[in-house]
Design a protein around this motif. Structure first.
Motif, PDB file in Angstrom:
ATOM      1  N   SER A  96      14.478 -20.464 -21.435  1.00  0.00           N
ATOM      2  CA  SER A  96      14.042 -19.450 -20.473  1.00  0.00           C
ATOM      3  C   SER A  96      15.073 -19.326 -19.355  1.00  0.00           C
ATOM      4  O   SER A  96      15.920 -20.201 -19.175  1.00  0.00           O
ATOM      5  CB  SER A  96      12.673 -19.812 -19.885  1.00  0.00           C
ATOM      6  OG  SER A  96      12.756 -20.977 -19.071  1.00  0.00           O
ATOM      7  N   VAL A  97      14.992 -18.236 -18.589  1.00  0.00           N
ATOM      8  CA  VAL A  97      15.951 -18.015 -17.509  1.00  0.00           C
ATOM      9  C   VAL A  97      15.762 -19.076 -16.429  1.00  0.00           C
ATOM     10  O   VAL A  97      14.711 -19.717 -16.337  1.00  0.00           O
ATOM     11  CB  VAL A  97      15.797 -16.609 -16.887  1.00  0.00           C
ATOM     12  CG1 VAL A  97      16.049 -15.549 -17.932  1.00  0.00           C
ATOM     13  CG2 VAL A  97      14.425 -16.438 -16.252  1.00  0.00           C
ATOM     14  N   PHE A  98      16.780 -19.255 -15.614  1.00  0.00           N
ATOM     15  CA  PHE A  98      16.717 -20.206 -14.509  1.00  0.00           C
ATOM     16  C   PHE A  98      15.773 -19.654 -13.440  1.00  0.00           C
ATOM     17  O   PHE A  98      15.688 -18.434 -13.245  1.00  0.00           O
ATOM     18  CB  PHE A  98      18.122 -20.405 -13.927  1.00  0.00           C
ATOM     19  CG  PHE A  98      18.384 -21.799 -13.431  1.00  0.00           C
ATOM     20  CD1 PHE A  98      18.367 -22.872 -14.306  1.00  0.00           C
ATOM     21  CD2 PHE A  98      18.670 -22.048 -12.094  1.00  0.00           C
ATOM     22  CE1 PHE A  98      18.612 -24.161 -13.862  1.00  0.00           C
ATOM     23  CE2 PHE A  98      18.919 -23.319 -11.637  1.00  0.00           C
ATOM     24  CZ  PHE A  98      18.889 -24.386 -12.523  1.00  0.00           C
ATOM     25  N   PRO A  99      15.032 -20.515 -12.733  1.00  0.00           N
ATOM     26  CA  PRO A  99      14.113 -20.030 -11.699  1.00  0.00           C
ATOM     27  C   PRO A  99      14.785 -19.101 -10.701  1.00  0.00           C
ATOM     28  O   PRO A  99      15.840 -19.416 -10.152  1.00  0.00           O
ATOM     29  CB  PRO A  99      13.649 -21.325 -11.017  1.00  0.00           C
ATOM     30  CG  PRO A  99      13.749 -22.361 -12.097  1.00  0.00           C
ATOM     31  CD  PRO A  99      14.984 -21.984 -12.876  1.00  0.00           C
ATOM     32  N   GLY A 100      14.181 -17.941 -10.488  1.00  0.00           N
ATOM     33  CA  GLY A 100      14.717 -16.961  -9.549  1.00  0.00           C
ATOM     34  C   GLY A 100      15.512 -15.859 -10.210  1.00  0.00           C
ATOM     35  O   GLY A 100      15.746 -14.812  -9.601  1.00  0.00           O
ATOM     36  N   GLN A 101      15.928 -16.056 -11.457  1.00  0.00           N
ATOM     37  CA  GLN A 101      16.665 -15.019 -12.162  1.00  0.00           C
ATOM     38  C   GLN A 101      15.707 -13.987 -12.749  1.00  0.00           C
ATOM     39  O   GLN A 101      14.507 -14.237 -12.866  1.00  0.00           O
ATOM     40  CB  GLN A 101      17.514 -15.633 -13.274  1.00  0.00           C
ATOM     41  CG  GLN A 101      18.646 -16.516 -12.784  1.00  0.00           C
ATOM     42  CD  GLN A 101      19.457 -17.114 -13.921  1.00  0.00           C
ATOM     43  OE1 GLN A 101      19.037 -17.110 -15.076  1.00  0.00           O
ATOM     44  NE2 GLN A 101      20.626 -17.646 -13.594  1.00  0.00           N
ATOM     45  N   ILE A 102      16.245 -12.826 -13.123  1.00  0.00           N
ATOM     46  CA  ILE A 102      15.423 -11.789 -13.731  1.00  0.00           C
ATOM     47  C   ILE A 102      14.964 -12.257 -15.107  1.00  0.00           C
ATOM     48  O   ILE A 102      15.769 -12.654 -15.946  1.00  0.00           O
ATOM     49  CB  ILE A 102      16.199 -10.470 -13.841  1.00  0.00           C
ATOM     50  CG1 ILE A 102      16.528  -9.932 -12.443  1.00  0.00           C
ATOM     51  CG2 ILE A 102      15.399  -9.430 -14.625  1.00  0.00           C
ATOM     52  CD1 ILE A 102      17.364  -8.682 -12.447  1.00  0.00           C
ATOM     53  N   GLY A 103      13.661 -12.200 -15.347  1.00  0.00           N
ATOM     54  CA  GLY A 103      13.082 -12.693 -16.579  1.00  0.00           C
ATOM     55  C   GLY A 103      11.996 -13.715 -16.256  1.00  0.00           C
ATOM     56  O   GLY A 103      11.663 -13.931 -15.089  1.00  0.00           O
ATOM     57  N   THR A 104      11.440 -14.343 -17.286  1.00  0.00           N
ATOM     58  CA  THR A 104      10.377 -15.329 -17.083  1.00  0.00           C
ATOM     59  C   THR A 104      10.920 -16.743 -17.259  1.00  0.00           C
ATOM     60  O   THR A 104      11.327 -17.123 -18.355  1.00  0.00           O
ATOM     61  CB  THR A 104       9.214 -15.108 -18.076  1.00  0.00           C
ATOM     62  OG1 THR A 104       8.710 -13.781 -17.919  1.00  0.00           O
ATOM     63  CG2 THR A 104       8.095 -16.109 -17.819  1.00  0.00           C
ATOM     64  N   SER A 105      10.933 -17.495 -16.181  1.00  0.00           N
ATOM     65  CA  SER A 105      11.337 -18.900 -16.221  1.00  0.00           C
ATOM     66  C   SER A 105      10.087 -19.745 -16.481  1.00  0.00           C
ATOM     67  O   SER A 105       9.026 -19.470 -15.939  1.00  0.00           O
ATOM     68  CB  SER A 105      11.973 -19.315 -14.890  1.00  0.00           C
ATOM     69  OG  SER A 105      12.377 -20.665 -14.926  1.00  0.00           O
ATOM     70  N   ILE A 106      10.214 -20.760 -17.333  1.00  0.00           N
ATOM     71  CA  ILE A 106       9.058 -21.596 -17.667  1.00  0.00           C
ATOM     72  C   ILE A 106       9.285 -23.033 -17.202  1.00  0.00           C
ATOM     73  O   ILE A 106      10.295 -23.647 -17.531  1.00  0.00           O
ATOM     74  CB  ILE A 106       8.782 -21.575 -19.181  1.00  0.00           C
ATOM     75  CG1 ILE A 106       8.411 -20.147 -19.618  1.00  0.00           C
ATOM     76  CG2 ILE A 106       7.657 -22.544 -19.542  1.00  0.00           C
ATOM     77  CD1 ILE A 106       8.146 -20.009 -21.099  1.00  0.00           C
ATOM     78  N   ILE A 107       8.323 -23.533 -16.417  1.00  0.00           N
ATOM     79  CA  ILE A 107       8.327 -24.914 -15.947  1.00  0.00           C
ATOM     80  C   ILE A 107       7.095 -25.607 -16.526  1.00  0.00           C
ATOM     81  O   ILE A 107       5.972 -25.163 -16.318  1.00  0.00           O
ATOM     82  CB  ILE A 107       8.267 -24.999 -14.406  1.00  0.00           C
ATOM     83  CG1 ILE A 107       9.428 -24.206 -13.764  1.00  0.00           C
ATOM     84  CG2 ILE A 107       8.292 -26.460 -13.949  1.00  0.00           C
ATOM     85  CD1 ILE A 107      10.788 -24.768 -14.053  1.00  0.00           C
ATOM     86  N   ALA A 108       7.308 -26.688 -17.266  1.00  0.00           N
ATOM     87  CA  ALA A 108       6.200 -27.398 -17.912  1.00  0.00           C
ATOM     88  C   ALA A 108       6.030 -28.788 -17.315  1.00  0.00           C
ATOM     89  O   ALA A 108       6.978 -29.379 -16.803  1.00  0.00           O
ATOM     90  CB  ALA A 108       6.442 -27.506 -19.417  1.00  0.00           C
ATOM     91  N   ALA A 109       4.798 -29.307 -17.390  1.00  0.00           N
ATOM     92  CA  ALA A 109       4.509 -30.673 -16.950  1.00  0.00           C
ATOM     93  C   ALA A 109       3.236 -31.137 -17.643  1.00  0.00           C
ATOM     94  O   ALA A 109       2.451 -30.329 -18.144  1.00  0.00           O
ATOM     95  CB  ALA A 109       4.352 -30.747 -15.433  1.00  0.00           C
ATOM     96  N   HIS A 110       3.026 -32.453 -17.683  1.00  0.00           N
ATOM     97  CA  HIS A 110       1.842 -33.016 -18.338  1.00  0.00           C
ATOM     98  C   HIS A 110       0.572 -32.720 -17.549  1.00  0.00           C
ATOM     99  O   HIS A 110       0.580 -32.711 -16.316  1.00  0.00           O
ATOM    100  CB  HIS A 110       1.990 -34.523 -18.503  1.00  0.00           C
ATOM    101  CG  HIS A 110       2.895 -34.921 -19.631  1.00  0.00           C
ATOM    102  ND1 HIS A 110       2.762 -34.427 -20.916  1.00  0.00           N
ATOM    103  CD2 HIS A 110       3.948 -35.793 -19.681  1.00  0.00           C
ATOM    104  CE1 HIS A 110       3.681 -34.963 -21.698  1.00  0.00           C
ATOM    105  NE2 HIS A 110       4.426 -35.787 -20.976  1.00  0.00           N
ATOM    106  N   ASN A 111      -0.531 -32.516 -18.272  1.00  0.00           N
ATOM    107  CA  ASN A 111      -1.817 -32.317 -17.610  1.00  0.00           C
ATOM    108  C   ASN A 111      -2.409 -33.627 -17.099  1.00  0.00           C
ATOM    109  O   ASN A 111      -3.402 -33.629 -16.375  1.00  0.00           O
ATOM    110  CB  ASN A 111      -2.816 -31.646 -18.564  1.00  0.00           C
ATOM    111  CG  ASN A 111      -3.064 -32.461 -19.829  1.00  0.00           C
ATOM    112  OD1 ASN A 111      -2.392 -33.469 -20.076  1.00  0.00           O
ATOM    113  ND2 ASN A 111      -4.005 -32.019 -20.640  1.00  0.00           N
TER     114      ASN A 111
END
Length: 240
Positions: A138-153
């Motif tokens: 995914s794109v880097f945070p802040g760039q045009i497009g959808t950036s995805i950040i994942a973490a454990h529940n």
């Protein structure tokens, strides 16, 4: 099967069951210890302060065009300096060097959830056991497009469903500080994909349900759009 063998088997199953039940707590403790160390590294590397040299860009669209244009005064305006107000803030520029998996790339700050954690590049088990991870595809945070950040529940995103529409959070990287506003939530199957937006957006991802003590085939996504950007001076210079 003898009574002695049955006792051994039942004892082994009990131990295995306890290990399965205790694993989320172990993961939480390990993640907490690692995230504290990584947070200190990220805070020292990606601290961004508001200053006249680091202005806030709000509700300013960044237009990417293939050639320069002329202004009303006859002056040539480079493509990267053409803006249109009212759409979205100035996005982050393209990265010069792509980060490697496991590298600290920034900070994730969610005031409503009390989250202030480092972000690692990569979403493998090795990365997510320590801190939230950025999906490299995914794109880097802040760039045009959808950036995805994942973490454990079971750790950082254990209360992710409490983020409601309109709540704000920020991502700080070497490029600047990017503030997002939550637009909604959705639950998808693990193999489903999110659309890549035509504006700066981000999706926070975790396993669903949040209280599951096992691997699931569902994912909760909290989606948000960029509402404010604070580019570092060197990033603004790279656009000129």
């Amino acid at each position: 099967m003898t009574r002695k063998t049955l006792k051994k088997v039942s004892g082994g199953l009990i131990v295995l069951g306890l290990l399965v039940l205790l694993f989320p707590f172990f993961l939480f403790g390990y993640s907490k210890a690692m995230s504290n160390a990584l947070r200190e590294e990220a805070e020292s590397s990606y601290n961004v302060e508001n200053s006249p040299e680091n202005p806030v860009q709000e509700l300013t669209a960044y237009i990417i065009s293939e050639k320069d244009k002329s202004s009303d005064t006859g002056e040539t305006i480079p493509a990267h300096e053409e803006y249109q107000t009212g759409l979205y803030p100035e996005p982050a520029p393209e990265l010069i060097v792509q980060p490697k998996n496991g590298e600290v790339i920034g900070m994730l700050t969610i005031p409503n959830l009390g989250i202030n954690e480092a972000i690692l590049e990569g979403t493998g088990q090795k990365e997510l056991a320590k801190a939230p991870g950025h999906l490299p595809d995914s794109v880097f945070p802040g760039q045009i497009g959808t950036s995805i950040i994942a973490a454990h529940n079971s750790s950082t995103f254990r209360q992710l469903d409490q983020l409601e529409e309109g709540m704000e959070f920020s991502v700080t990287t070497e490029q600047g500080v990017f503030t997002f506003s939550v637009t909604g939530q959705q639950i998808l199957n693990v193999n489903d994909t999110l659309p890549n937006m035509a504006y700066p957006a981000i999706a926070l991802e975790t396993c669903y349900p949040l209280d599951a003590l096992y691997l699931t085939d569902k994912r909760l996504f909290v989606e948000a759009s960029l509402i404010k950007s604070e580019l570092k001076p060197k990033q603004k210079e790279s656009l000129n």
